[in-house]
Design a protein around this motif. Structure first.
Motif, PDB file in Angstrom:
ATOM      1  N   PHE A 216      15.080 -32.796  40.688  1.00  0.00           N
ATOM      2  CA  PHE A 216      14.588 -31.615  40.888  1.00  0.00           C
ATOM      3  C   PHE A 216      13.223 -31.523  41.002  1.00  0.00           C
ATOM      4  N   THR A 217      12.622 -32.316  40.149  1.00  0.00           N
ATOM      5  CA  THR A 217      11.052 -32.262  40.267  1.00  0.00           C
ATOM      6  C   THR A 217      10.548 -33.058  41.404  1.00  0.00           C
ATOM      7  N   ARG A 218      11.189 -34.107  41.916  1.00  0.00           N
ATOM      8  CA  ARG A 218      10.738 -34.900  43.223  1.00  0.00           C
ATOM      9  C   ARG A 218      11.132 -34.062  44.242  1.00  0.00           C
ATOM     10  N   ASP A 219      12.215 -33.622  44.441  1.00  0.00           N
ATOM     11  CA  ASP A 219      12.606 -32.663  45.705  1.00  0.00           C
ATOM     12  C   ASP A 219      12.426 -31.412  46.035  1.00  0.00           C
ATOM     13  N   VAL A 220      12.150 -30.778  44.750  1.00  0.00           N
ATOM     14  CA  VAL A 220      11.697 -29.277  44.852  1.00  0.00           C
ATOM     15  C   VAL A 220      10.507 -28.781  44.306  1.00  0.00           C
ATOM     16  N   LEU A 221      10.519 -29.134  42.955  1.00  0.00           N
ATOM     17  CA  LEU A 221       8.877 -28.874  42.476  1.00  0.00           C
ATOM     18  C   LEU A 221       7.684 -29.735  43.170  1.00  0.00           C
ATOM     19  N   GLY A 222       8.143 -30.911  43.898  1.00  0.00           N
ATOM     20  CA  GLY A 222       7.434 -31.534  44.527  1.00  0.00           C
ATOM     21  C   GLY A 222       7.021 -31.146  45.841  1.00  0.00           C
ATOM     22  N   VAL A 223       7.490 -30.137  46.310  1.00  0.00           N
ATOM     23  CA  VAL A 223       7.050 -29.510  47.562  1.00  0.00           C
ATOM     24  C   VAL A 223       6.076 -28.051  46.872  1.00  0.00           C
ATOM     25  N   PRO A 224       4.771 -28.486  46.928  1.00  0.00           N
ATOM     26  CA  PRO A 224       3.874 -27.473  46.211  1.00  0.00           C
ATOM     27  C   PRO A 224       4.050 -26.023  46.887  1.00  0.00           C
ATOM     28  N   GLU A 225       4.448 -25.888  48.220  1.00  0.00           N
ATOM     29  CA  GLU A 225       4.185 -24.680  48.880  1.00  0.00           C
ATOM     30  C   GLU A 225       5.639 -23.827  48.789  1.00  0.00           C
ATOM     31  N   VAL A 226       6.670 -24.539  48.078  1.00  0.00           N
ATOM     32  CA  VAL A 226       7.955 -24.068  47.941  1.00  0.00           C
ATOM     33  C   VAL A 226       7.867 -22.482  47.569  1.00  0.00           C
ATOM     34  N   THR A 227       8.671 -21.695  48.338  1.00  0.00           N
ATOM     35  CA  THR A 227       8.918 -20.097  47.789  1.00  0.00           C
ATOM     36  C   THR A 227      10.219 -19.858  47.549  1.00  0.00           C
ATOM     37  N   HIS A 228      11.451 -20.355  47.986  1.00  0.00           N
ATOM     38  CA  HIS A 228      12.397 -20.314  47.825  1.00  0.00           C
ATOM     39  C   HIS A 228      13.300 -21.463  47.712  1.00  0.00           C
TER      40      HIS A 228
END
Length: 351
Positions: A216-228
């Motif tokens: 989760f940290t790599r693939d989701v939180l590792g995208v700084p601009e993620v909104t959803h």
């Protein structure tokens, strides 16, 4: 300069590939040609390659994109990535647009192991010379561009149903692809949907991983601009004997992590598998556990829900996929089913 994500692939460990999936391979004195679809354009890009699960250095002697544009690494043509690490190229001046297909060629003079890959990528690669074709994606982890994020950035986290197994190869028919098109058709400019699905992936334990919880940290939180973040998981956990309580707790934990990061989680229900041709989905009690997970997800009031299960349920037998949505194995939706998943997501949540 701020770099934003134009393409993301959630890669897995080749050594953990189950026998019923496309098997990893190595390369020697060959060019590996692969293509990825960019969700955002720009005037310059950077490419990230992964040796996350490799046990030896990954050596690629030359990388080019777009028909021959060199992709330098630390000022040179040769990439050497230590085991367990990723490497990001120097900036490459190249005009691209959202929706472009980026051709990536990696020339291997010696021997390169699979290192990190997607066994089923729904995109056909090719080995030169000889034009041998393969269904997987090797090494390519991300493409960044120099364009700012100006709209919603959605990461779709999940297993093979998110990844798009069962949809038509090379035609961008996965549910995140359809969702991308819906957002743009609705006039939501700058919208980006990134597919972080891995076939055979679980929330809680080994099958083909790392697990959604671990990555989760790599693939989701590792995208700084993620909104959803669209979170759909648990089907493979049910097949491997996890309880509805454990699956629900894991889904809710990921939703909380998303919210704590400042993004909006959207929970997806588990789709029907009653007509599965795979023995692993035919266990006694699995359907009851699936319903229990879905009732917990739709019954909570902390986060919005995309009811994927209802979208794909056969009207005459909601434990099964209808023929129009079934890819043929009773588990994975085909192109029409993937479109139905995308149409289930409330676009107002993504504006």
């Amino acid at each position: 300069m701020t770099w934003t994500t134009a393409f993301l692939a959630a890669l897995g460990d080749p050594d953990g590939t189950p026998p019923f999936m496309p098997q990893p391979r190595s390369f020697s004195a060959q060019t590996v040609r692969q293509a990825v679809r960019l969700r955002r354009g720009g005037r310059s890009l950077r490419l990230t390659l992964s040796n996350e699960f490799g046990r030896t250095p990954l050596v690629i002697d030359e990388v080019t994109v777009a028909g021959g544009v060199p992709v330098p690494y630390r000022g040179g043509t040769r990439w050497e990535i230590p085991p367990g690490e990723t490497a990001t190229s120097d900036p490459v001046p190249l005009d691209t647009s959202a929706g472009d297909e980026l051709q990536v060629r990696c020339f291997v003079a010696g021997r390169a192991e699979p290192a990190a890959y997607l066994h089923s990528a729904q995109r056909t690669g090719e080995i030169l010379p000889g034009a041998e074709r393969f269904p997987s994606l090797y090494w390519i982890n991300r493409v960044h561009t120099d364009a700012p994020a100006t709209g919603p950035v959605v990461v779709a986290l999940g297993d093979s149903i998110t990844r798009g197994d069962g949809t038509s190869a090379d035609r961008d028919q996965r549910y995140p692809d359809h969702l991308q098109r819906r957002l743009l058709s609705a006039g939501i400019e700058g919208a980006v949907v990134l597919n972080a699905g891995i076939g055979g992936n679980r929330l809680l334990g080994p099958l083909f991983g790392p697990t959604m919880t671990e990555r989760f940290t790599r693939d989701v939180l590792g995208v700084p601009e993620v909104t959803h973040v669209l979170i759909m998981g648990g089907l493979n956990d049910l097949a491997m004997g996890s309880t509805a309580g454990d699956i629900t707790a894991a889904l809710f934990a990921l939703a909380r992590r998303t919210q704590e990061h400042g993004a909006q989680p959207i929970l997806g229900t588990i789709t029907p598998v009653g007509g599965s041709t795979y023995e692993m989905f035919q266990a006694d009690g699995l359907e009851g556990e699936r319903r229990a997970v879905n009732q917990a997800v739709t019954g909570q009031r902390d986060w919005p829900v995309a009811d994927f299960a209802a979208a794909l349920a056969d009207q005459d037998d909601p434990t099964r996929l209808p023929a129009a949505f079934d890819s043929g194995d009773g588990v994975h939706p085909g192109d029409a089913g993937a479109r139905a998943l995308a149409e289930t997501v409330d676009l107002d949540l993504l504006k």
